[in-house]
Scaffold this motif. Structure first.
Motif, PDB file in Angstrom:
ATOM      1  N   SER A 191       5.699  13.988   6.184  1.00  0.00           N
ATOM      2  CA  SER A 191       5.828  12.930   5.172  1.00  0.00           C
ATOM      3  C   SER A 191       5.481  11.578   5.781  1.00  0.00           C
ATOM      4  CB  SER A 191       7.257  12.896   4.615  1.00  0.00           C
ATOM      5  OG  SER A 191       8.169  12.469   5.627  1.00  0.00           O
ATOM      6  N   PHE A 192       5.234  10.612   4.887  1.00  0.00           N
ATOM      7  CA  PHE A 192       5.142   9.212   5.274  1.00  0.00           C
ATOM      8  C   PHE A 192       6.257   8.462   4.563  1.00  0.00           C
ATOM      9  CE2 PHE A 192       0.388   9.914   5.866  1.00  0.00           C
ATOM     10  CZ  PHE A 192       0.457   9.847   7.259  1.00  0.00           C
ATOM     11  N   LYS A 193       6.963   7.627   5.325  1.00  0.00           N
ATOM     12  CA  LYS A 193       7.980   6.782   4.718  1.00  0.00           C
ATOM     13  C   LYS A 193       7.687   5.328   5.088  1.00  0.00           C
ATOM     14  CE  LYS A 193      11.276   7.388   8.539  1.00  0.00           C
ATOM     15  NZ  LYS A 193      10.355   8.123   9.408  1.00  0.00           N
ATOM     16  N   LYS A 194       8.428   4.429   4.486  1.00  0.00           N
ATOM     17  CA  LYS A 194       8.224   3.003   4.744  1.00  0.00           C
ATOM     18  C   LYS A 194       8.340   2.703   6.244  1.00  0.00           C
ATOM     19  CE  LYS A 194       9.937  -1.551   3.322  1.00  0.00           C
ATOM     20  NZ  LYS A 194      10.951  -2.278   2.525  1.00  0.00           N
ATOM     21  N   GLY A 195       7.343   2.001   6.779  1.00  0.00           N
ATOM     22  CA  GLY A 195       7.329   1.639   8.190  1.00  0.00           C
ATOM     23  C   GLY A 195       6.451   2.529   9.045  1.00  0.00           C
ATOM     24  N   ASP A 196       6.092   3.722   8.529  1.00  0.00           N
ATOM     25  CA  ASP A 196       5.219   4.627   9.287  1.00  0.00           C
ATOM     26  C   ASP A 196       3.806   4.049   9.368  1.00  0.00           C
ATOM     27  OD1 ASP A 196       7.279   6.355   9.671  1.00  0.00           O
ATOM     28  OD2 ASP A 196       6.657   7.806   8.146  1.00  0.00           O
ATOM     29  N   SER A 197       3.133   4.351  10.478  1.00  0.00           N
ATOM     30  CA  SER A 197       1.771   3.857  10.681  1.00  0.00           C
ATOM     31  C   SER A 197       0.854   5.017  11.029  1.00  0.00           C
ATOM     32  CB  SER A 197       1.740   2.812  11.807  1.00  0.00           C
ATOM     33  OG  SER A 197       0.420   2.373  12.042  1.00  0.00           O
ATOM     34  N   ALA A 198      -0.307   5.102  10.340  1.00  0.00           N
ATOM     35  CA  ALA A 198      -1.287   6.155  10.610  1.00  0.00           C
ATOM     36  C   ALA A 198      -2.582   5.802   9.891  1.00  0.00           C
ATOM     37  CB  ALA A 198      -0.770   7.510  10.132  1.00  0.00           C
ATOM     38  N   VAL A 199      -3.693   6.343  10.375  1.00  0.00           N
ATOM     39  CA  VAL A 199      -4.989   6.137   9.714  1.00  0.00           C
ATOM     40  C   VAL A 199      -4.935   6.674   8.292  1.00  0.00           C
ATOM     41  CG1 VAL A 199      -7.435   6.799   9.739  1.00  0.00           C
ATOM     42  CG2 VAL A 199      -6.278   6.196  11.876  1.00  0.00           C
ATOM     43  N   ALA A 200      -4.235   7.785   8.092  1.00  0.00           N
ATOM     44  CA  ALA A 200      -4.132   8.396   6.766  1.00  0.00           C
ATOM     45  C   ALA A 200      -3.435   7.471   5.765  1.00  0.00           C
ATOM     46  CB  ALA A 200      -3.399   9.725   6.850  1.00  0.00           C
ATOM     47  N   VAL A 201      -2.543   6.608   6.255  1.00  0.00           N
ATOM     48  CA  VAL A 201      -1.870   5.657   5.363  1.00  0.00           C
ATOM     49  C   VAL A 201      -2.903   4.714   4.743  1.00  0.00           C
ATOM     50  CG1 VAL A 201      -0.259   3.709   5.250  1.00  0.00           C
ATOM     51  CG2 VAL A 201       0.367   5.771   6.535  1.00  0.00           C
ATOM     52  N   GLY A 202      -3.852   4.237   5.563  1.00  0.00           N
ATOM     53  CA  GLY A 202      -4.921   3.391   5.042  1.00  0.00           C
ATOM     54  C   GLY A 202      -5.797   4.137   4.054  1.00  0.00           C
ATOM     55  N   GLN A 203      -5.998   5.447   4.293  1.00  0.00           N
ATOM     56  CA  GLN A 203      -6.792   6.261   3.365  1.00  0.00           C
ATOM     57  C   GLN A 203      -6.067   6.425   2.027  1.00  0.00           C
ATOM     58  OE1 GLN A 203      -7.207   9.834   5.717  1.00  0.00           O
ATOM     59  NE2 GLN A 203      -9.027   9.075   6.804  1.00  0.00           N
TER      60      GLN A 203
ATOM     61  N   LYS B  77      -2.920  -2.361  -6.936  1.00  0.00           N
ATOM     62  CA  LYS B  77      -3.725  -3.468  -7.446  1.00  0.00           C
ATOM     63  C   LYS B  77      -4.591  -4.127  -6.376  1.00  0.00           C
ATOM     64  CE  LYS B  77      -1.941  -2.745 -11.428  1.00  0.00           C
ATOM     65  NZ  LYS B  77      -2.757  -1.935 -12.366  1.00  0.00           N
ATOM     66  N   GLU B  78      -4.212  -3.980  -5.114  1.00  0.00           N
ATOM     67  CA  GLU B  78      -4.966  -4.620  -4.038  1.00  0.00           C
ATOM     68  C   GLU B  78      -4.943  -3.738  -2.791  1.00  0.00           C
ATOM     69  OE1 GLU B  78      -4.903  -8.736  -1.354  1.00  0.00           O
ATOM     70  OE2 GLU B  78      -3.487  -8.465  -3.022  1.00  0.00           O
ATOM     71  N   ASP B  79      -6.102  -3.620  -2.118  1.00  0.00           N
ATOM     72  CA  ASP B  79      -6.184  -2.856  -0.879  1.00  0.00           C
ATOM     73  C   ASP B  79      -6.277  -3.831   0.290  1.00  0.00           C
ATOM     74  OD1 ASP B  79      -6.637  -1.150   1.192  1.00  0.00           O
ATOM     75  OD2 ASP B  79      -8.601  -0.448   0.508  1.00  0.00           O
ATOM     76  N   ASN B  80      -5.166  -3.972   1.027  1.00  0.00           N
ATOM     77  CA  ASN B  80      -5.159  -4.917   2.161  1.00  0.00           C
ATOM     78  C   ASN B  80      -5.594  -4.252   3.474  1.00  0.00           C
ATOM     79  OD1 ASN B  80      -2.980  -3.356   2.950  1.00  0.00           O
ATOM     80  ND2 ASN B  80      -1.428  -4.924   2.487  1.00  0.00           N
ATOM     81  N   LYS B  81      -6.062  -2.980   3.357  1.00  0.00           N
ATOM     82  CA  LYS B  81      -6.618  -2.225   4.495  1.00  0.00           C
ATOM     83  C   LYS B  81      -5.593  -1.879   5.573  1.00  0.00           C
ATOM     84  CE  LYS B  81     -10.684  -2.865   2.617  1.00  0.00           C
ATOM     85  NZ  LYS B  81     -11.393  -1.780   1.926  1.00  0.00           N
ATOM     86  N   SER B  82      -4.323  -2.130   5.313  1.00  0.00           N
ATOM     87  CA  SER B  82      -3.300  -1.880   6.325  1.00  0.00           C
ATOM     88  C   SER B  82      -3.042  -0.383   6.486  1.00  0.00           C
ATOM     89  CB  SER B  82      -2.003  -2.588   5.941  1.00  0.00           C
ATOM     90  OG  SER B  82      -0.946  -2.202   6.800  1.00  0.00           O
ATOM     91  N   ASN B  83      -2.809   0.041   7.727  1.00  0.00           N
ATOM     92  CA  ASN B  83      -2.447   1.424   8.023  1.00  0.00           C
ATOM     93  C   ASN B  83      -0.936   1.619   8.131  1.00  0.00           C
ATOM     94  OD1 ASN B  83      -5.097   2.278   8.078  1.00  0.00           O
ATOM     95  ND2 ASN B  83      -5.318   2.064  10.292  1.00  0.00           N
ATOM     96  N   VAL B  84      -0.193   0.575   7.748  1.00  0.00           N
ATOM     97  CA  VAL B  84       1.268   0.641   7.785  1.00  0.00           C
ATOM     98  C   VAL B  84       1.793   0.906   6.376  1.00  0.00           C
ATOM     99  CG1 VAL B  84       3.412  -0.582   8.311  1.00  0.00           C
ATOM    100  CG2 VAL B  84       1.369  -0.924   9.745  1.00  0.00           C
ATOM    101  N   CYS B  85       2.651   1.890   6.259  1.00  0.00           N
ATOM    102  CA  CYS B  85       3.237   2.236   4.956  1.00  0.00           C
ATOM    103  C   CYS B  85       4.297   1.196   4.591  1.00  0.00           C
ATOM    104  CB  CYS B  85       3.869   3.628   5.036  1.00  0.00           C
ATOM    105  SG  CYS B  85       4.486   4.248   3.455  1.00  0.00           S
ATOM    106  N   ASP B  86       4.028   0.438   3.521  1.00  0.00           N
ATOM    107  CA  ASP B  86       4.964  -0.606   3.105  1.00  0.00           C
ATOM    108  C   ASP B  86       5.498  -0.296   1.701  1.00  0.00           C
ATOM    109  OD1 ASP B  86       2.825  -1.183   1.438  1.00  0.00           O
ATOM    110  OD2 ASP B  86       2.162  -2.929   2.589  1.00  0.00           O
ATOM    111  N   SER B  87       6.344  -1.202   1.209  1.00  0.00           N
ATOM    112  CA  SER B  87       6.989  -0.974  -0.087  1.00  0.00           C
ATOM    113  C   SER B  87       5.982  -0.949  -1.233  1.00  0.00           C
ATOM    114  CB  SER B  87       8.055  -2.049  -0.344  1.00  0.00           C
ATOM    115  OG  SER B  87       7.473  -3.344  -0.295  1.00  0.00           O
ATOM    116  N   LEU B  88       4.902  -1.742  -1.110  1.00  0.00           N
ATOM    117  CA  LEU B  88       3.873  -1.749  -2.160  1.00  0.00           C
ATOM    118  C   LEU B  88       3.184  -0.391  -2.251  1.00  0.00           C
ATOM    119  CD1 LEU B  88       2.165  -5.268  -1.757  1.00  0.00           C
ATOM    120  CD2 LEU B  88       3.588  -4.463  -3.653  1.00  0.00           C
ATOM    121  N   LEU B  89       2.916   0.212  -1.107  1.00  0.00           N
ATOM    122  CA  LEU B  89       2.257   1.518  -1.104  1.00  0.00           C
ATOM    123  C   LEU B  89       3.183   2.594  -1.652  1.00  0.00           C
ATOM    124  CD1 LEU B  89      -0.312   3.058  -0.333  1.00  0.00           C
ATOM    125  CD2 LEU B  89       0.749   3.554   1.872  1.00  0.00           C
TER     126      LEU B  89
END
Length: 526
Positions: free
Chosen positions: A224-236, A248-260
């Motif tokens: 799983s991915f949860k808030k705070g996890d970081s991976a290339v797949a998160v950006g995908q 609504k917006e892709d900030n290109k971040s690989n960090v799983c945040d609350s918006l994601l």
């Protein structure tokens, strides 16, 4: 003197000749500028010429009787041609036909090589005027049939038993005489969901033109991915959700945040998944379904919408059950009055796609055990245990077996009847835990309702004497009680794997009975 007379005579002759010459010239000019009166084109298209046409073009034979009737109505004269060629309405028809792809259909008229030259001025039309008119008429009936959906015999073979919208060729053919535009601007010819799905089709084809979406790559050991996890797949995942508008917006971040997480939950909600605060493998598997497959799903459901009579949604009160969605809706005054999760039939015992008129609610019902269950389970059980019936709360009833009313009854505490040959109805169930599952195809065909008490309260608002307290008492009385509804309520059990909800969100659901593929194949092979 003679010379003078001669000169005068010559002068008069010259003037006369000159005048005559001018008059003739003027007459010639008038002839050139005069508008030629051309007789009105009137082709004789009688039954013998129509029969000869179908001898030459047998693939259109199914339209022959309708074509005969149409020309008879028009006094056996042409419909599409005048002195200048094809009338404007004919060109409108051809443009609509060429645009069938926008309706999720193939423009594959059996004689494309004959119809195209009629409208393409760069290609020589070798058909006679009579055959030209007849070819356009057959295109007309072909177009009407396509936009009306496959025939009723075919839909029945696909186990679709909901009332079909009737194809009224008479209404369509009247538009020929009125020179109307073949249009759906008023959006009254089709079930309203059709137009919403058509818009979604255009949106997803635009996504496809831009390359669709990339596959989200995670390892086999991914949990799983949860808030705070970081991976290339998160950006995908972020990019994937941005493409379909969940983010609504892709900030290109690989960090799983609350918006994601919020965007993923929105996606899950509209794909038949339970929204969670983590992203699971099944969520990613759903996101990885190619856009081309999503387009096929939309096209299949647009076709199903062609079968629905638009009059259905004009009703003031009705119940609709969407099998793949596992959900029931009570619609009242064109608004959703009530929603409940449901359990539907297993793949081996599918819930039937049909409609009926609900007329009775039964509190504390008996369950009449089907013969198949008596033979497979009850009789062997009785052979092993003489107290089998009593322990299962069962009793003999005129040669059959029924389960006594009570909280452990297989139908629960209430059932909702709409008489039908399929013996399908809505009912409560003691197995409440099943409603917590995402996929809920577990029954023998009937529809189990997650909120039966609330549904009974809503339906009995017709009768003020049935208060919630009285309903509760009847449900737990342990004695069967039949209540007739003052006004019957239509029930429609349908099958839609793509649906645009009232908020404008496109929803996809699992094809639990594997019906989409055969329908898409049928549409693309025609």
């Amino acid at each position: 003197m003679k010379i003078l007379y001669s000169l005068v005579a010559v002068s008069i002759l010259f003037v006369a000749v000159s005048c005559n010459s001018k008059a003739e010239k003027k007459e010639e000019e008038l002839k050139k500028t005069a508008v030629k009166v051309v007789p009105e084109l009137r082709l004789s298209i009688d039954s013998s010429k129509i029969a000869a046409f179908y001898q030459a073009y047998p693939k259109l034979d199914k339209f022959q009787s309708d074509v005969l009737a149409l020309y008879k109505k028009n006094k056996s004269t042409q419909l599409w041609l005048d002195n200048k060629g094809v009338v404007e309405f004919g060109s409108t028809l051809f443009n609509k036909y060429k645009g069938l792809d926008q309706e999720g259909l193939k423009a594959n008229f059996p004689y494309n090589e004959k119809i195209n030259p009629i409208f393409d001025h760069n290609i020589d039309n070798k058909l006679s005027q009579v055959d030209t008119d007849l070819m356009i008429t057959n295109l007309y009936f072909y177009y009407v049939q396509k936009v009306s959906g496959v025939d009723e015999k075919t839909t029945k073979s696909l186990e679709w038993l909901l009332p079909r919208k009737k194809v009224n060729y008479q209404v369509f053919s009247d538009s020929i005489y009125k020179k109307a535009t073949i249009s759906d601007d008023k959006k009254s010819k089709m079930f309203s969901q059709y137009y919403k799905l058509r818009d979604a089709l255009h949106q997803y084809r635009e996504i496809e033109k831009k390359g669709g979406w990339k596959n989200i790559e995670v390892g086999e050991d991914f949990k799983s991915f949860k808030k705070g996890d970081s991976a290339v797949a998160v950006g995908q995942i972020r990019e994937r959700l941005y493409i379909t508008g969940d983010l609504k917006e892709d900030n290109k971040s690989n960090v799983c945040d609350s918006l994601l997480i919020s965007a993923a939950k929105n996606y899950e909600e509209h794909h038949g998944l339970t929204p969670k605060n983590i992203i699971l493998p099944q969520h990613i598997a759903e996101m990885n379904i190619p856009v081309s497959d999503r387009i096929k799903t939309i096209i299949a459901n647009m076709e199903r919408c062609r079968w629905i009579d638009p009059a259905l949604e004009k009703g003031t009160e009705y119940i609709e059950v969407n099998i793949p969605e596992f959900r029931l809706y009570l619609i009242r005054d064109h608004q959703i009055a009530f929603v409940s999760p449901v359990v539907v039939g297993k793949a081996m015992t599918k819930t039937v796609i049909f409609s009926g008129m609900m007329n009775n609610i039964v509190f504390s019902p008996y369950w009449n055990v089907p013969t198949s269950i008596i033979n497979k389970e009850i009789k062997p059980g009785m052979a092993k245990n003489k107290n089998y019936l009593a322990q299962k709360n069962l009793e003999w009833n005129n040669g059959a077996v029924r389960q006594l009313p009570g909280k452990n009854n297989s139908l629960g505490l209430v059932k909702f009847l709409f008489p039908n040959s399929n013996n399908i109805y809505l009912h409560d169930t003691p197995a409440k835990s099943l409603f917590e599952r995402e996929s809920r195809a577990f029954s023998h065909g009937c529809v189990r309702v997650g909120k039966p008490r609330e549904l009974a309260i809503e339906l009995l608002k017709q009768d003020p004497s049935w208060t919630p307290a009285r309903i509760d008492k009847a449900m737990h009385a342990g004695k069967e009680n039949w209540v007739s509804l003052k006004k019957k309520v239509p029930v429609y059990i349908g099958y839609f794997t793509a649906w645009v909800d009232r908020k404008g969100n496109l929803n996809f659901y699992k094809d639990v009975y594997q019906r989409d593929e055969s329908l898409v194949k049928l549409l693309t092979e025609e």
